[in-house]
Design a protein around this motif. Structure first.
Motif, short mmCIF file in Angstrom:
data_model
loop_
_atom_site.label_atom_id
_atom_site.label_comp_id
_atom_site.label_asym_id
_atom_site.label_seq_id
_atom_site.Cartn_x
_atom_site.Cartn_y
_atom_site.Cartn_z
N THR A 38 0.86 -1.18 0.00
CA THR A 38 0.00 0.00 0.00
C THR A 38 0.89 1.23 0.00
OG1 THR A 38 -1.65 -1.20 1.30
CG2 THR A 38 -1.88 1.20 1.18
N GLU A 39 0.76 2.06 -1.03
CA GLU A 39 1.54 3.30 -1.12
C GLU A 39 0.64 4.45 -0.69
OE1 GLU A 39 3.56 6.04 -4.51
OE2 GLU A 39 4.07 3.91 -4.56
N ILE A 40 1.05 5.13 0.36
CA ILE A 40 0.25 6.22 0.92
C ILE A 40 0.98 7.53 0.68
CG2 ILE A 40 -0.80 7.15 3.01
CD1 ILE A 40 -0.67 4.18 4.08
N GLN A 41 0.30 8.45 -0.02
CA GLN A 41 0.85 9.78 -0.27
C GLN A 41 -0.30 10.71 -0.64
OE1 GLN A 41 2.88 10.69 -4.06
NE2 GLN A 41 2.81 8.48 -4.46
N ASP A 42 -0.04 11.99 -0.59
CA ASP A 42 -1.02 12.98 -1.01
C ASP A 42 -1.04 12.98 -2.54
OD1 ASP A 42 -2.48 15.23 -1.68
OD2 ASP A 42 -1.07 16.66 -0.80
#
Length: 153
Positions: free
Chosen positions: A137-141
């Motif tokens: 899971t890649e979490i970024q704005d």
């Protein structure tokens, strides 16, 4: 497997980001092409890559199930979406059991609009099972993505 083994697998999976960070630190321009193969090879056949993002963000956001879908994303779709990926901070690895959280920061240009995304702190959460990535899971704005792909063509 020990936590050191799991972190070693995560480092192998993120070798494309490590190389891009090292190129930046060494002033290598243009940087070497991103080699996503070690990351793709680390996924289980039924692995999942998720990018939580604002509703309606097309192309990159969402969930990609199975190694073939993940491979298509990174080798066919991704190169047409961004350019100039810079890894701005060294990668940090935090392990708890079979989960590794990798922290860093990106900068890149969205090709569709020329929008520059800088200082994009990211967390890549890698869940391992049997030595393979089961879920990443890649979490970024991703607000720049939402803006770029909500504009009328």
């Amino acid at each position: 497997m020990t936590e050191n083994d799991i972190v070693g697998l995560a480092r192998k999976a993120c070798s494309h980001l490590e190389a891009r960070y090292q190129d930046g630190q060494a002033g290598i321009t243009p940087p070497r092409p991103l080699d996503y193969h070690p990351l793709i090879d680390m996924f289980a056949e039924d692995g999942v890559f998720k990018v939580p993002c604002p509703p309606g963000t097309p192309v990159f956001g969402g969930e990609f199930r199975g190694k073939d879908a993940i491979k298509k994303l990174f080798l066919e779709d991704d190169p047409d979406l961004i350019e100039g990926l810079v890894v701005e901070k060294p990668l940090e690895y935090f392990c708890n059991g079979d989960r590794v959280v990798v922290l860093t920061s990106y900068a890149y240009t969205i090709k569709k609009t020329g929008a520059i995304a800088k200082g994009k702190d990211i967390a890549l959460v890698l869940d391992f099972a049997d030595g393979r990535i089961s879920v990443a899971t890649e979490i970024q704005d991703l607000s720049e993505w939402a803006d770029a792909y909500s504009q009328n063509d």
